[in-house]
Design a protein around this motif. Structure first.
Motif, short mmCIF file in Angstrom:
data_model
loop_
_atom_site.label_atom_id
_atom_site.label_comp_id
_atom_site.label_asym_id
_atom_site.label_seq_id
_atom_site.Cartn_x
_atom_site.Cartn_y
_atom_site.Cartn_z
N ASN B 23 1.73 -18.57 15.43
CA ASN B 23 3.15 -18.20 15.33
C ASN B 23 3.85 -18.10 16.68
OD1 ASN B 23 3.01 -18.19 12.56
ND2 ASN B 23 2.79 -15.97 12.37
N TRP B 24 3.43 -18.92 17.63
CA TRP B 24 4.06 -18.91 18.95
C TRP B 24 5.20 -19.93 19.06
CZ3 TRP B 24 -1.22 -19.08 22.07
CH2 TRP B 24 -1.85 -17.83 21.96
N HIS B 100 7.71 -19.32 22.12
CA HIS B 100 8.64 -18.28 21.64
C HIS B 100 7.84 -17.28 20.82
CE1 HIS B 100 12.87 -20.38 21.59
NE2 HIS B 100 12.16 -20.87 22.57
N SER B 101 6.97 -16.55 21.42
CA SER B 101 6.15 -15.63 20.64
C SER B 101 6.86 -14.30 20.43
CB SER B 101 4.84 -15.37 21.35
OG SER B 101 5.08 -14.52 22.45
#
Lengths: 213, 213, 213, 213
Positions: B23-24, B100-101
């Motif tokens: 989910n980064w 975009h973590s």
């Protein structure tokens, strides 16, 4: 490369992918070893700088008790000395696994001043070798991290001697070491200890509940 | 499309799937680049709007130092300029990765007023290029987010010059940039920095423990 | 079953597996629809009781604007009415996706009294259709949950009319609805909104930092 | 091994991998059973010490109502007695699933003094058999953990009799038991209850919001 070393490498590769999926060996962190023989002592160990989620058999080395490479290319992990200390101190150990998880990092820091973490009252403790009840009290020593492997090795040796029933120890802000009488048992110990550390850590965030208050 | 660009695309696709699993790079966030040549400067970079978890080779463009497309279809990311600034400021950089973590988003916000995050005392720091001890003190600058890429590019250039040993920087409420002397090193840096940010963030939630108190 | 419906089913199956991996559609929760035609209105929609992580094409129905099944077996979700309300209120919507994630459940509850959640200052907002800057202020309405679908449908209609620029809404202690001008855009909106809700929720746990304080 | 037992084993293997991916059955924790017949009572149950993420058909045993192995090798789980108590107390139960998740462990501890957890107002409750509205109030009993299976079995029997509409119960610092009228329903119940426990647990961390305040 012997067939035995290749087979160990394949099994360590599966374990690496499993741990990597859980973010326990991010970057190239962590290292794994298997006892190939005791007399003389020979370990199969992951080479330095290998991504554990993409481990291949040629990233496994055979070393002797001094950490000298007997078979395979590459350099053993600087922490090979700790693996040797563990298999010497735990005569039945057949494998040693070292992970760098988030919760072992956090809890090793929070409990550094007490020198360890006491875990009691969890059913999951029964997954540790020789533990028959959740009423078991497990002590997980926390050692100060150190780049001097001779000094750190001596501290590990002392901690293992002082706590002969402990199934694992932590290095502060670094990670967790555990072992098993088989490689499968070492894997189970990793999963049990990681679960317990997260349970203890999240329970403390919620105020905690003393066991048998 | 050259074989080189296609091969870079395949490798970036693997990296995208790996980061997406964590989910980064949710939505179509994040962008990746690889230095194809330095004289003249040519980058392979992900095109705008590509899902990083399903990246294909035809979503990779070759651009020059002005961000003009030299090879491939589509539009380069608006942030291509930042990639160029980074590879100029870090002469050995072979790849730049931007994620975009959740934790980079949260910590960039919490530490915006201080202008950066100091991270010290973690073994994981040794996964950063040139770092030999957990006693290393890493400074991760936090820059204010900006849609004006000329102005943001100038801020990035200045921050990289002012902090020549920093391995990464954050944009506030936006995400993380890191790079490496190889693409594999850049991937390792992403994993290390993401781990450290989560460790720092969760440690602060628990009250934190000063290093070497 | 028409080829079109089968193709939609296969694509929804992939999306279901992706969301299931992230625990956004546990149990048999969630439902997905795609606009097949506008005149007359026809939706492909997941049938009631299907596990979204194991969705097959024969679990996709075609319904008309009254929720009557035109093609396929099984029963449409009770919430089919909400899908119809959404595609009527958003003339360009080509797909509607509904998830039951942890963070949408938690935040819908925390923000129920205010009637919605304001999200501002995150780069991820740019992943929403028509948003060009992180300075965008997104309002995500929170509606009281209701088993009376006629009444809930009317509330949804009213909320969408009152907030014509909102990209999503939440049902309290229930989950999230979003849509897109293409199915891929609807998927992107799910990922963006889920990310933002978790960021807002975790930021509040840490005391929060006002945007542009 | 009969075809029926092998087929059950394959389905339980899939379920094991699904739960293992979510860290609900780490180590060799958890156990699963399926009712093969009621007159006489015969259960297919996972053997002791099996990793649920790598379950094979030969790790499934057939036992009678006393826990005696009728078919297959290995030893049934010590908790087989609890499975028998459940299928006796719930006449329509076709399968029993037991998981050791983090949130069931934490919440069972936090709510031990109250003897259970009340969950109300969540749409996800509708995933439980016979529940038609989120306004449903579910009571999940928490029992003290015990290594004496005769005594624990009696406590389980009593709790199930006292709470005839409960869909699950927890053992303190141990894990969760649920069941279903089909194996698929039991899986759905696991996912629903795990989701609800995490929602309740995380909501409490944030101060919580009373339902219908």
């Amino acid at each position: 490369m012997t067939e035995e070393l290749r087979a160990v490498g394949e099994r360590l590769g599966e374990i690496g992918r499993r741990f990597d999926d859980r973010n326990w060996v991010l970057g190239t962190s962590g290292n794994f070893s298997v006892v190939l023989s005791r007399e003389p002592l020979r370990l199969a160990i992951t080479s330095s700088g290998a991504s554990k989620g993409a481990l291949t058999s040629d990233q496994i080395l055979e070393i002797d008790e001094s950490g000298i490479v007997v078979q395979g290319g590459g350099r053993p992990s600087a922490e090979a000395r700790l693996h040797v200390e563990i298999v010497r101190a735990r005569a039945a150990a057949a494998a040693v696994l070292h992970t760098h998880s988030l919760w072992s990092t956090l809890l090793s820091d929070q409990h550094a001043a007490q020198g360890g973490i006491e875990i009691e009252g969890y059913e999951m403790l029964k997954g540790l070798d020789g533990v028959a009840s959740h009423e078991h009290r497990e002590w997980i020593p926390v050692l100060e991290n150190d780049q001097d492997m001779v000094r750190l090795g001596a501290n590990v040796r002392e901690a293992l001697a002082r706590h002969p029933t402990s199934h694992a120890f932590l290095l502060r802000r670094h990670g967790m070491y555990t072992w098993g009488n088989t490689l499968a048992e070492a894997v189970r110990h990793v999963e049990i200890v990681e679960f317990l550390l997260e349970a203890v850590g999240r329970s403390a965030q919620r105020g905690g509940v003393p066991w048998r208050s």
